[in-house]
Enzyme design. Structure first.
Site, mmCIF file in Angstrom:
data_model
loop_
_atom_site.group_PDB
_atom_site.id
_atom_site.type_symbol
_atom_site.label_atom_id
_atom_site.label_comp_id
_atom_site.label_asym_id
_atom_site.label_seq_id
_atom_site.Cartn_x
_atom_site.Cartn_y
_atom_site.Cartn_z
ATOM 1 C CB CYS A 119 28.622 39.847 30.861
ATOM 2 S SG CYS A 119 29.005 39.556 32.327
ATOM 3 C CG HIS A 252 30.922 38.684 26.957
ATOM 4 N ND1 HIS A 252 31.137 39.768 27.497
ATOM 5 C CD2 HIS A 252 30.963 37.827 28.345
ATOM 6 C CE1 HIS A 252 31.030 39.756 29.157
ATOM 7 N NE2 HIS A 252 31.531 38.335 29.375
ATOM 8 C CG ASN A 282 34.007 39.368 32.017
ATOM 9 O OD1 ASN A 282 33.315 40.640 31.820
ATOM 10 N ND2 ASN A 282 33.733 37.845 32.209
HETATM 11 O O1 UT7 Z 1 30.490 37.229 31.946
HETATM 12 C C1 UT7 Z 1 30.200 36.424 32.362
HETATM 13 C C2 UT7 Z 1 30.173 34.885 31.909
HETATM 14 N N1 UT7 Z 1 30.944 34.315 32.833
HETATM 15 C C3 UT7 Z 1 31.936 32.724 32.704
HETATM 16 O O2 UT7 Z 1 31.861 33.366 31.694
HETATM 17 C C4 UT7 Z 1 32.734 32.806 33.444
HETATM 18 C C5 UT7 Z 1 32.982 30.736 32.722
HETATM 19 N N2 UT7 Z 1 33.744 30.334 33.520
HETATM 20 C C6 UT7 Z 1 34.986 30.394 33.516
HETATM 21 O O3 UT7 Z 1 35.557 30.890 32.613
HETATM 22 C C7 UT7 Z 1 36.007 29.056 34.375
HETATM 23 O O4 UT7 Z 1 34.696 28.108 34.637
HETATM 24 C C8 UT7 Z 1 36.750 29.290 35.636
HETATM 25 C C9 UT7 Z 1 38.245 30.544 34.498
HETATM 26 C C10 UT7 Z 1 35.456 30.695 36.102
HETATM 27 C C11 UT7 Z 1 36.622 28.708 36.321
HETATM 28 O O5 UT7 Z 1 38.078 27.886 35.623
HETATM 29 P P1 UT7 Z 1 37.856 26.140 35.771
HETATM 30 O O6 UT7 Z 1 38.769 25.818 34.569
HETATM 31 O O7 UT7 Z 1 36.662 25.589 35.694
HETATM 32 O O8 UT7 Z 1 38.596 25.917 37.360
HETATM 33 P P2 UT7 Z 1 38.095 25.333 38.397
HETATM 34 O O9 UT7 Z 1 36.477 25.708 38.431
HETATM 35 O O10 UT7 Z 1 37.308 23.854 38.116
HETATM 36 O O11 UT7 Z 1 39.052 25.136 39.339
HETATM 37 C C12 UT7 Z 1 39.903 24.078 39.539
HETATM 38 C C13 UT7 Z 1 40.867 24.848 40.097
HETATM 39 C C14 UT7 Z 1 40.297 24.361 41.769
HETATM 40 O O12 UT7 Z 1 41.009 23.826 42.598
HETATM 41 P P3 UT7 Z 1 41.018 21.937 42.768
HETATM 42 O O13 UT7 Z 1 39.950 22.202 43.431
HETATM 43 O O14 UT7 Z 1 41.136 21.386 41.938
HETATM 44 O O15 UT7 Z 1 42.276 22.099 43.740
HETATM 45 C C15 UT7 Z 1 40.167 26.102 42.255
HETATM 46 O O16 UT7 Z 1 40.671 26.163 43.672
HETATM 47 O O17 UT7 Z 1 41.554 25.945 40.241
HETATM 48 C C16 UT7 Z 1 41.141 26.803 41.640
HETATM 49 N N3 UT7 Z 1 41.075 27.572 41.233
HETATM 50 C C17 UT7 Z 1 42.339 28.534 41.545
HETATM 51 N N4 UT7 Z 1 43.340 28.313 41.655
HETATM 52 C C18 UT7 Z 1 44.713 29.382 41.434
HETATM 53 C C19 UT7 Z 1 40.016 28.556 40.872
HETATM 54 N N5 UT7 Z 1 40.522 29.616 41.153
HETATM 55 C C20 UT7 Z 1 41.864 29.639 41.445
HETATM 56 C C21 UT7 Z 1 42.670 30.744 41.326
HETATM 57 N N6 UT7 Z 1 44.106 30.849 41.122
HETATM 58 N N7 UT7 Z 1 42.617 32.320 40.802
#
Ligand code: UT7
Length: 325
Positions: A119, A252, A282
């Protein structure tokens, strides 16, 4: 020899198939994968993304963006003596996507190569093109970010497949008597390779390992927030500028929360941040030139304004670049 390099035209292209979060959620539900528009919007700011048709490659998307950038710059393809394509989804193992695109464009003979910094690829590529122009190695460059990330997504993994999209953006960078690209700050730390990767490879006619994207989202998020601020400040310092001199932050486009955090740390209002993640998702190396061209064509970003570009990506790579349009 001219002292500076300057962007003289921008272009971008999105494949026609657009999926809203609701469209994607319905497709995923049919495979037993549960997600929702609400979750995606709240956690990322993404509302829609574009996916390329199966026979469309990064070079095809990049070609459309490049043609528009050339048209905006008033430059002929045959005058281009350098093509750099930033991509992590190349058409082939080799030749480079840049060589394939060069042939499609009919711009034969100049240097052409790909940059692989995921990225951060466009910031890396623009910085390399700037250096080559400043040393006289090139005079008119096409710098392109082009991706078909839909090819490397695991559509059974809701934590990653809702985040990415396909697209391309391009700029024409020309030798100039006036600035231009003012400074850049590029970094990588391979010890974080495992938090964002596609670990498969081709060997003996077969794909070995997993050829789909893996990401520890929270680890990437935490690293991104700290590194982007430092790279932005380093870049400003190298150019003898401060954050208040910046007219537009063109980050980005990965997650609106990361962009808000960077803007807050730099004390820039969100009115000064170009945001297209809602409509593009993204698109990795394509995201910055796509956002830039969208803002230029909308008449928001204007000639003479000061732009700060910044990105993080797999590698782990990160960087920022300051330019006057
Ligand atoms: O381009 C390269 C750079 N990449 C990035 O910048 C990505 C950086 N990271 C992020 O943007 C975020 O960490 C994410 C968007 C990927 C995830 O957001 P988060 O607030 O960190 O969520 P999380 O991983 O802590 O997940 C929270 C909950 C989980 O459920 P539990 O364990 O709390 O029950 C996940 O299983 O959300 C759940 N979850 C979803 N639910 C519905 C994860 N993905 C999804 C989904 N739909 N698509």
């Amino acid at each position: 020899m001219k002292l500076y390099s300057r962007i003289t035209g921008t272009g971008s292209y999105l494949p026609p198939r657009r999926l809203t979060n609701a469209d994607l959620a319905a497709e995923l539900a049919a495979k037993g994968v549960e997600t929702s528009d609400e979750w995606i919007v709240e956690r990322t700011g993404i509302r829609a993304r574009h996916f390329a048709a199966p026979d469309v490659c990064s070079s095809d998307l990049g070609l459309e963006a490049a043609r528009l950038a050339l048209q905006a710059a008033g430059v002929q393809a045959t005058d281009i003596d350098l093509i750099i394509v930033a991509t992590s989804t190349p058409d082939m193992v080799f030749p480079s996507t840049a060589c394939i695109l060069q042939n499609k464009l009919g711009a034969h003979g100049g240097a052409a190569f790909d940059v692989q910094a995921v990225c951060s690829g466009f910031v890396y590529a623009l910085s390399i093109a700037d250096a080559m122009i400043k040393t006289g190695a090139a005079t008119k460059a096409l710098v392109i970010g082009a991706e078909v990330f839909s090819r490397i997504l695991d559509f059974t993994d809701r934590t990653t497949c809702v985040l990415f999209g396909d697209g391309a953006g391009a700029v024409v960078l020309e030798a100039s008597d006036t600035p231009g690209i003012l400074a850049s700050d590029l970094h990588a730390d391979g010890k974080h390779a495992g938090i964002l990767c596609v670990p498969g490879h081709v060997s003996g006619g077969q794909v070995l390992g997993d050829p789909l994207l893996k990401m520890d989202g929270q680890a990437v998020f935490k690293l991104a927030v700290g590194l982007l601020d430092t790279a932005a400040r380093n870049t400003l310092a190298k150019a003898g500028k401060v954050a208040a001199d910046v007219d537009w932050l063109v980050p980005h486009q990965a997650n609106i929360r990361i962009m808000q955090s960077t803007a807050r740390k730099l004390k820039l209002s969100m009115d000064k941040v170009i945001v297209t993640v809602d409509q593009h998702g993204n698109t990795s190396a394509a995201s910055i030139p796509l956002a830039l061209d969208t803002a230029v064509r909308a008449g928001r970003v204007k000639p003479g304004e000061m732009l700060l570009l910044e990105a993080v990506g797999g590698g782990f790579t990160w960087g920022a670049l300051l330019l006057q349009l």
